[in-house]
Design an enzyme around this catalytic site. Structure first.
Site, PDB file in Angstrom:
ATOM      1  N   GLU A  60      30.327 -49.063   5.103  1.00  0.00           N
ATOM      2  CA  GLU A  60      31.706 -49.182   4.608  1.00  0.00           C
ATOM      3  C   GLU A  60      32.389 -50.461   5.060  1.00  0.00           C
ATOM      4  OE1 GLU A  60      30.525 -46.333   5.952  1.00  0.00           O
ATOM      5  OE2 GLU A  60      30.570 -44.928   4.275  1.00  0.00           O
ATOM      6  N   HIS A 129      36.572 -34.859   5.161  1.00  0.00           N
ATOM      7  CA  HIS A 129      36.510 -35.230   3.741  1.00  0.00           C
ATOM      8  C   HIS A 129      37.727 -34.720   2.969  1.00  0.00           C
ATOM      9  CE1 HIS A 129      32.296 -36.104   4.667  1.00  0.00           C
ATOM     10  NE2 HIS A 129      32.152 -36.655   3.492  1.00  0.00           N
TER      11      HIS A 129
END
Lengths: 324, 338
Positions: A60, A129
Site C-alpha cells: 500500500e 475492514h
C-alpha cells in the site's frame, strides 16, 4: 435517464476519464484482472489494457508513493486502497509526501492524484475492514476529501476529483455499492466543494455525508409524519468544506445535528459541531449535537456492528428530543 | 545541464564544491543564520553524489534523503539559492518553506529531499513509470542512506521497479551510521546490494574512496536502467561528522573516526591529480575560486529577506484555490457579534 448502481457509476467515471485523458491510469491491488475487490473496475482492463489498469503487489505504501511520483511526472494516477483501514500503511506517503509537496517546495509542483478507497460498516467485515477514518484525512492540511452519498455523485465527484490540481482522497461506502438509482448523468449537479440540500425543513438541520445521508433522510421522513421538518445537508466533500450552505439553514432553524459514522471523539462531527456553535451561536436554541459512531472498534457480530454506528431510529429519536 | 565530468579534474572540482559548501553550511549555523540546526552534512560522501550524478543526464529525475545537499549540487544546483533555502529565505529554491531537508527543483529534476527515512524512495517508481509510459528515455534515481535499508518501503519500491522493468535506480549512500547507530548495530546483513539482487535488480557495492570507481559502477547501473533493467548501487563511505550540526558523535570512538576520515574521497582525488602532474598552484587556485563562490552564497543567504507572512497560507493548495482562513481572521469573524 438510466438505471445505475453506485458501483457502476464509479466505473463509468473512471472509463470516461480514461477515454478523455491519456494520462489517467489506475493502479492498485486487484484493480485489473480481478476487477477490484468491490468490482468497481470490472471490465475496464479489456478496454484500457494492463498498463492503464495496473495490478500491483500488496504494497500500500508503495502504491501511494508510486502515484505521488507519477503525478509529479505529469500523469494523473488513480490509486486504489482496497480498504481505508489500510490507510495506516500509507500514511507517510499520503500525509507527509502527497499532502505537503506543493507547500514544502514553495508551490513549484502539485500532486494531482486521486486515492480511491472505501470505508464504513455493513458487511460484518470486522474491526480492520469496517472503519470510517475520514477524520484522519480531514485533519491533514493539503488533502482534498470527497465522500459521495448518491449514485450521481459517485460519478460526478469522481470525475471532478480527476480534474483537481491537488491530491484527493475519495472515500466510497461499502454498503452503497449495490444501491441503484435512475440517474441522468447529463443533469446538473452542485459544483465540486458545494454541499447539496437533500431535503428542506425549518425545524432542524441535519448535516451529514456518505451513507448516513440516507439514514438522515429516512429519519426525516419519519419525523415529518410527526410534524417535525428536518433539513438534510449532504456535504459531498469534507475538504473543501461548504459551510456557506449550512449557515443560513441553521440560522433559520436554530437547531443543528451532525451525523457521522466515524467515532464520535475528535471526529468529523466534532469539527462540524464546533464550527456551527462558533459561527451560529446567536441563532442556536439548543446545543449542537453529534450523532456519531461509538468510541469502540467495530465487531464482526451483525448485532454489535449495527449498534456501533448511528441508525435512522437514533437520528429520529435524537431529533425528537431536540425539537421537543 | 550537461557537464564534462569525464576527467578526474572535473570530478574533483565537483567534490570540492560540495565539501566547501557543506563547510559553509556549518558556518551559517555557527553564525546563527541558518533556519534551525537540522543540517545534515555530507562531508566524506562527496564521491557518491558526484560519481552517480556524473552518470545522470538532462531530464533524469531524482529524490534524496535528508543528507542531500551534495547530490543537488552535483546535479547543477545554484549554491546561492541552496544556501538561502537552508537559511529559510524567500530567495531559496522553495521560498524558505522547505529548508535543508525539503529542498527541491523541478527544473533540475529534483523531486525533493525528504525528512522521512525512506520517504522519497517510492516516488522514483512513479516517475520511472511515467517516463516509461511517456517514452522520454529518462531514468529516476532514489538516493538514501544506510538507515533506509531497514525501511519496508524500500523493498516495496524495489519489487515494483523490478516487476515492471522500470528505468529506476536505488542508490544507498552507506556512510556506516544512522544517527547514533552503526550499520552492524542495525542489521545482521551488511552486504547491502545482495538484498537488491534478491529482487531481480542489477546491483553492486562500490568503495567510495575513488570517485572514478563510483562513476564506473554508476555508469553500469544507470545505463542498464535506461534500457529497462532497474538497478541498485551501494556506495561505501564514512560520515565524517555528527548526524546533524549539533551532534558531536559521542557514541563513536576516536580510533574509528580517525580511520573513517582517512577514507577521504576529496583528498584521494587531489593526491591522484598531483601524482598525475597537476600543478599545486592550479589546485590552490581552484580551491580559492570555489571558496569565494561559497562565501558569496552565505552573503546571498544572509542578505536575502525572510518570506513575507502572507506567503504562509499560500501553496497549501493550487493557485486560484481559496487559501485556508487564518486563525486570527476566523476569531475576529466569529467573535464580532452584534
Amino acid at each position: 435517464m438510466e438505471s445505475l448502481t453506485y458501483r457502476e457509476a464509479l466505473g463509468r467515471a473512471l472509463a470516461d476519464a480514461m477515454r478523455e485523458d491519456e494520462s489517467v491510469f489506475v493502479l492498485g491491488e486487484e484493480v485489473g484482472r480481478y476487477g477490484g475487490a468491490y468490482g468497481v473496475t470490472k471490465g475496464l482492463i479489456e478496454e484500457f489494457g494492463p498498463e492503464r489498469l495496473l495490478d500491483t503487489p500488496i504494497s500500500e505504501a508503495g502504491i501511494v508513493g508510486a502515484a505521488v511520483g507519477a503525478a509529479m511526472a505529469g500523469m494523473r494516477p488513480v490509486a486504489e486502497l482496497m480498504y481505508i483501514d489500510f490507510i495506516g500503511m500509507t500514511m507517510d506517503q499520503l500525509g507527509n509526501q502527497a499532502a505537503k509537496i506543493r507547500y514544502m517546495f514553495g508551490g513549484q509542483i502539485g500532486v494531482p492524484m486521486v486515492l480511491r478507497t472505501q470505508g464504513g460498516t455493513g458487511r460484518s467485515a470486522g474491526a480492520q475492514h469496517s472503519q470510517s477514518l475520514e477524520a484522519y484525512v480531514m485533519h491533514t492540511p493539503g488533502l482534498r476529501l470527497a465522500i459521495p452519498a448518491t449514485v450521481a455523485d459517485a460519478y460526478h465527484l469522481l470525475r471532478a476529483a480527476l480534474t483537481q490540481p491537488d491530491p484527493v482522497v475519495f472515500i466510497e461506502h461499502k454498503a452503497l455499492y449495490a444501491m441503484k438509482a435512475e440517474v441522468d448523468l447529463a443533469a446538473p449537479v452542485p459544483d465540486w466543494g458545494q454541499a447539496a440540500l437533500r431535503r428542506e425543513g425549518g425545524d432542524l438541520v441535519i448535516v451529514s455525508y456518505s451513507r448516513q445521508v440516507h439514514y438522515a433522510l429516512e429519519a426525516a421522513e419519519a419525523l415529518a409524519g410527526e410534524g417535525i421538518e428536518a433539513a438534510v445537508v449532504d456535504l459531498r466533500t469534507l475538504n473543501p468544506l461548504d459551510f456557506e450552505t449550512i449557515r443560513p439553514l441553521v440560522e433559520a432553524a436554530g437547531r443543528a445535528m451532525v451525523v457521522s459514522e466515524g467515532p464520535m471523539t475528535a471526529g468529523v462531527a466534532a469539527e462540524l459541531a464546533a464550527r456551527i456553535s462558533e459561527e451560529c451561536f446567536d441563532y442556536l436554541e439548543d446545543p449542537v449535537v453529534r450523532v456519531a459512531g461509538e468510541d469502540i472498534p467495530i465487531s464482526v457480530s451483525t448485532a454489535l456492528e449495527t449498534a456501533s454506528v448511528p441508525t435512522p431510529e437514533l437520528i429520529a429519536a435524537t431529533a425528537r428530543r431536540l425539537c421537543r | 545541464m550537461t557537464r564534462d565530468n569525464n576527467g578526474l579534474g572535473d570530478l574533483f572540482r565537483e567534490m570540492l564544491r560540495i565539501r566547501i559548501f557543506e563547510e559553509r553550511v556549518g558556518e551559517l549555523f555557527v553564525r546563527g543564520e541558518s533556519a534551525g540546526s537540522m543540517l545534515h552534512l555530507s562531508i566524506g560522501e562527496e564521491s557518491a553524489a558526484v560519481g552517480v550524478c556524473s552518470a545522470m543526464k538532462d531530464g533524469d529525475t531524482f529524490t534524496t534523503h535528508h543528507r542531500g545537499h551534495g547530490i543537488f549540487l552535483a546535479r547543477g544546483a545554484n549554491p546561492d539559492r541552496m544556501m538561502a533555502e537552508i537559511a529559510g529565505k524567500e530567495t531559496g529554491y522553495c521560498g524558505g518553506k522547505g529548508g535543508s531537508m525539503h529542498i527541491a527543483d523541478m527544473g533540475l529534476g529534483h523531486l525533493g529531499a525528504n525528512a522521512i527515512v525512506g520517504g522519497g524512495i517510492p516516488a522514483v517508481v512513479g516517475a520511472a513509470l511515467a517516463a516509461k509510459r511517456q517514452g522520454t528515455g529518462a531514468i529516476s534515481v532514489a538516493f538514501f542512506g544506510d538507515g533506509a535499508m531497514q525501511q519496508g518501503i524500500l523493498y516495496e519500491a524495489m519489487n515494483m521497479a523490478a516487476l515492471w522493468d522500470l528505468p529506476a535506480v536505488f542508490v544507498c549512500i552507506n556512510n556506516q551510521w544512522g544517527m547514533g547507530t552503526r550499520i552492524d548495530q542495525a542489521t545482521k546483513s551488511t552486504d547491502l546490494h545482495v538484498r537488491a539482487k534478491a529482487f531481480g535488480l542489477k546491483a553492486e557495492t562500490v568503495d567510495g574512496l575513488d570517485v572514478r570507481e563510483v562513476q564506473g559502477a554508476a555508469t553500469r547501473i544507470l545505463d542498464a536502467a535506461r534500457v529497462g533493467r532497474p538497478g541498485f548501487l551501494a556506495v561505501d563511505c564514512y560520515r565524517f561528522y555528527g548526524h546533524a550540526r549539533k551532534d558531536k558523535s559521542p557514541y563513536r570512538d576516536e580510533t574509528e573516526e580517525a580511520e573513517g576520515r582517512k577514507r577521504d574521497p576529496v583528498a584521494f582525488a587531489r593526491a591522484a591529480l598531483t601524482e598525475s602532474g597537476k600543478a599545486e598552484a592550479e589546485l590552490a587556485d581552484m580551491e580559492a575560486a570555489i571558496a569565494a563562490e561559497m562565501d558569496a552564497s552565505i552573503d546571498y543567504a544572509i542578505g536575502s529577506d525572510e518570506p513575507p507572512l502572507e506567503a504562509m497560507f499560500r501553496d497549501v493548495f493550487a493557485p486560484g484555490e481559496p487559501e485556508p482562513e487564518p486563525v486570527a481572521a476566523r476569531l475576529d469573524r466569529v467573535l464580532a457579534r452584534e
